[in-house]
Write a protein that holds these residues in place. Structure first.
Motif, short mmCIF file in Angstrom:
data_model
loop_
_atom_site.label_atom_id
_atom_site.label_comp_id
_atom_site.label_asym_id
_atom_site.label_seq_id
_atom_site.Cartn_x
_atom_site.Cartn_y
_atom_site.Cartn_z
N LEU A 1 0.82 -1.21 0.00
CA LEU A 1 0.00 0.00 0.00
C LEU A 1 0.85 1.26 0.00
CD1 LEU A 1 -2.87 -0.94 2.49
CD2 LEU A 1 -2.94 -0.89 0.00
N ILE A 2 1.96 1.24 0.73
CA ILE A 2 2.81 2.43 0.82
C ILE A 2 3.51 2.69 -0.51
CG2 ILE A 2 4.86 3.38 1.92
CD1 ILE A 2 2.33 3.54 3.60
N ARG A 3 4.00 1.63 -1.15
CA ARG A 3 4.79 1.81 -2.36
C ARG A 3 3.98 1.73 -3.64
NH1 ARG A 3 10.30 1.24 -1.67
NH2 ARG A 3 10.46 0.71 -3.88
N ALA A 4 2.69 1.52 -3.55
CA ALA A 4 1.86 1.36 -4.76
C ALA A 4 1.74 2.68 -5.51
CB ALA A 4 0.48 0.83 -4.38
N ASP A 5 1.87 2.60 -6.81
CA ASP A 5 1.65 3.74 -7.70
C ASP A 5 0.29 3.53 -8.36
OD1 ASP A 5 1.68 5.86 -9.40
OD2 ASP A 5 3.64 5.42 -10.30
N THR A 6 -0.69 4.28 -7.89
CA THR A 6 -2.06 4.07 -8.36
C THR A 6 -2.26 4.47 -9.81
OG1 THR A 6 -2.67 6.26 -7.51
CG2 THR A 6 -3.00 4.36 -6.05
N HIS A 7 -1.33 5.22 -10.39
CA HIS A 7 -1.50 5.67 -11.77
C HIS A 7 -0.90 4.69 -12.78
CE1 HIS A 7 -2.96 9.54 -10.33
NE2 HIS A 7 -1.92 9.59 -9.50
N LYS A 8 0.17 3.98 -12.40
CA LYS A 8 0.86 3.11 -13.33
C LYS A 8 0.57 1.63 -13.11
CE LYS A 8 4.77 6.28 -13.79
NZ LYS A 8 6.26 6.44 -13.68
N ALA A 9 0.08 1.27 -11.96
CA ALA A 9 -0.08 -0.15 -11.64
C ALA A 9 -1.25 -0.74 -12.43
CB ALA A 9 -0.31 -0.34 -10.15
N LYS A 10 -1.03 -1.95 -12.94
CA LYS A 10 -2.10 -2.68 -13.62
C LYS A 10 -3.09 -3.25 -12.62
CE LYS A 10 -2.90 -6.58 -16.72
NZ LYS A 10 -2.29 -7.68 -17.51
N GLN A 11 -2.57 -3.75 -11.50
CA GLN A 11 -3.43 -4.27 -10.43
C GLN A 11 -3.94 -3.10 -9.61
OE1 GLN A 11 -4.45 -7.27 -9.68
NE2 GLN A 11 -5.31 -6.90 -7.67
N GLN A 12 -5.22 -2.77 -9.73
CA GLN A 12 -5.79 -1.60 -9.08
C GLN A 12 -6.65 -1.96 -7.87
OE1 GLN A 12 -5.19 1.54 -9.61
NE2 GLN A 12 -3.83 1.22 -11.36
N THR A 13 -6.49 -3.16 -7.34
CA THR A 13 -7.25 -3.57 -6.17
C THR A 13 -6.32 -4.23 -5.16
OG1 THR A 13 -7.79 -5.70 -7.18
CG2 THR A 13 -9.38 -3.90 -7.45
N LEU A 14 -6.71 -4.15 -3.90
CA LEU A 14 -6.06 -4.90 -2.83
C LEU A 14 -6.87 -6.16 -2.61
CD1 LEU A 14 -4.14 -5.31 -0.39
CD2 LEU A 14 -5.74 -3.91 0.95
N ASP A 15 -6.27 -7.31 -2.89
CA ASP A 15 -6.96 -8.60 -2.77
C ASP A 15 -6.48 -9.31 -1.52
OD1 ASP A 15 -8.05 -7.93 -5.16
OD2 ASP A 15 -6.91 -9.37 -6.37
N LEU A 16 -7.42 -9.70 -0.68
CA LEU A 16 -7.13 -10.44 0.54
C LEU A 16 -7.93 -11.74 0.51
CD1 LEU A 16 -7.38 -7.53 3.15
CD2 LEU A 16 -5.33 -8.38 2.02
N HIS A 17 -7.25 -12.87 0.66
CA HIS A 17 -7.91 -14.17 0.69
C HIS A 17 -7.85 -14.72 2.12
CE1 HIS A 17 -7.49 -15.11 -3.90
NE2 HIS A 17 -7.91 -13.88 -3.66
N PHE A 18 -8.96 -15.23 2.58
CA PHE A 18 -9.08 -15.77 3.93
C PHE A 18 -9.50 -17.24 3.84
CE2 PHE A 18 -9.87 -11.25 4.23
CZ PHE A 18 -9.15 -10.86 5.34
N ASP A 19 -8.90 -18.06 4.69
CA ASP A 19 -9.29 -19.46 4.80
C ASP A 19 -10.48 -19.58 5.74
OD1 ASP A 19 -7.33 -20.30 3.10
OD2 ASP A 19 -5.89 -20.79 4.67
N VAL A 20 -11.52 -20.26 5.27
CA VAL A 20 -12.72 -20.45 6.08
C VAL A 20 -12.50 -21.65 7.00
CG1 VAL A 20 -15.20 -20.93 6.00
CG2 VAL A 20 -14.14 -19.48 4.25
N PRO A 21 -12.72 -21.51 8.32
CA PRO A 21 -12.45 -22.63 9.22
C PRO A 21 -13.35 -23.83 9.00
CG PRO A 21 -13.52 -20.82 10.39
CD PRO A 21 -13.16 -20.31 9.04
#
Length: 380
Positions: free
Chosen positions: A249-269
């Motif tokens: 998040l700190i180093r992300a360049d929102t103008h040049k990056a192709k990936q424009q989302t923060l994806d978080l995957h969680f394991d379901v217990p």
């Protein structure tokens, strides 16, 4: 050959149950009693949504107590604060690394991350490197899966930085093919630690490898036999993935990056209900603004409490709108415009400009598992 980490595009749906924070809210009039008991209202509003109820002090206290118990009964101690240098103030742009292009081989490819105990009796001069290369070639020739010694060409080199840190580069190439399928590239380095190893030992705790699994296992066994060390896969804990998310998040360049989302995957217990994981997608500019509003010094030092608060805000949002208890799930994968990292020790760096910063972070994770660091912490 290890499979690459799937790189989800911004217009492709993530497998699993995808939830967006800006989805319309649900009717909450029928569950005010339950919400009040779970999330008590306090004067301060959450950064993600003004006017809504924020986290209660008792819930934050339970969170910090749970994190303390996890650290108390976990052999690896996580520091309370880390330095996360932004791309605008990156030390690699000045004089930290003499040739940043040396690490371009680690960018835009799937890497396996290992942590290594101190190496015994290492020689890094020209004669020592030639001896190591010949020894690796002989070791590969003795394996039944490789064949004769003329099938592979090996090279062991040392690359030094301006601050006297160095990395060992190990390359194995197949002579009868020109593609990536028959080659291996690995880097053994220490980009962050200040610990002094005992005499005759060298501390290079981080090992990154890309290539066929058979060659990776062969090189790992050679390292263990030659340097009397232990090489293990570095499984990333949810706390490590949170630090990786903060770096992205700190180093992300929102103008040049192709990936424009923060994806978080969680394991379901409870996987017997037909759902094995849950994925959460957040627009990167919204996630970054939320994180910078929580972090006091987001350009340099990030504290563990700030990461916990960021996750608590997401958990509150998910419960308010979708009645999903994210706090009962375990974070398993983080995808940012800078890197991808998962719990099984797989890493993908999306740009060569971010390789030194990611190496420093991964080195700190490996040092937490080093016996030298654990002994020094125990003596204190």
């Amino acid at each position: 050959m290890p499979e690459d980490i799937d790189t989800p595009d911004h217009d492709a749906s993530t497998p699993g149950t995808t939830v967006s924070p800006d989805s319309p809210g649900m009717d909450t009039t029928t569950s005010d009693t339950y919400r009040n008991t779970r999330f008590a209202a306090v004067p301060r509003a959450t950064p993600c949504e003004e006017g809504r109820t924020s986290l209660s002090a008792s819930r934050l206290n339970r969170t910090f107590q749970r994190s303390y118990l996890q650290r108390r009964y976990t052999p690896y101690r996580t520091p309370r604060i880390r330095k996360v240098v932004s791309s605008t103030a990156d030390r690699t742009n000045t004089s930290e690394v003499t040739e940043p292009a040396d690490y371009r081989g680690l960018a835009r490819c799937s890497l396996h991350v290992y942590h290594v105990t101190p190496l015994y009796r290492c020689r890094w001069d020209r004669a020592g490197l030639k001896q190591l290369s010949d020894g690796l070639t002989l070791h590969l020739a003795q394996l039944g899966t490789v064949g004769d010694s003329s099938m592979y060409r090996t090279a062991v080199a040392v690359k030094e930085n301006a601050d006297d840190r160095f990395a060992v580069e190990i390359i194995v190439k197949r002579k009868d093919t020109t593609g990536r399928a028959g080659s291996l590239y690995s880097v053994l380095c220490n980009m962050e630690g200040e610990e002094t190893p005992p005499e005759h030992f060298t501390l290079l705790p981080l090992l990154l490898m890309k290539g066929p699994v058979t060659l990776q296992n062969a090189v790992v066994r050679w390292l263990e036999q030659r340097f009397d060390c232990r090489v293990c896969t570095m499984f990333l804990q949810p706390c490590n993935l949170l630090w990786a998310m903060a770096l992205g998040l700190i180093r992300a360049d929102t103008h040049k990056a192709k990936q424009q989302t923060l994806d978080l995957h969680f394991d379901v217990p409870l996987k017997d209900v037909g759902l094995s994981k849950m994925s959460l997608e957040i627009p990167i500019k919204h996630a970054r603004s939320l994180f910078t509003s929580i972090a006091q010094d987001g350009e340099n030092d990030i504290q563990l409490e700030e990461l916990c608060l960021f996750r608590q805000v997401m958990e509150t949002h998910m419960f308010e709108y979708f009645r999903i208890h994210v706090d009962t799930m375990k974070l398993s994968l983080v995808a940012t415009p800078v890197l991808y990292a998962d719990k099984n020790g797989r890493l993908k760096i999306l740009s060569a400009d971010h390789v030194p910063a990611v190496l420093r972070m991964m080195t700190s994770f490996a040092l937490e598992r080093s016996p030298i660091t654990m002994c020094s912490l125990g003596s204190k």
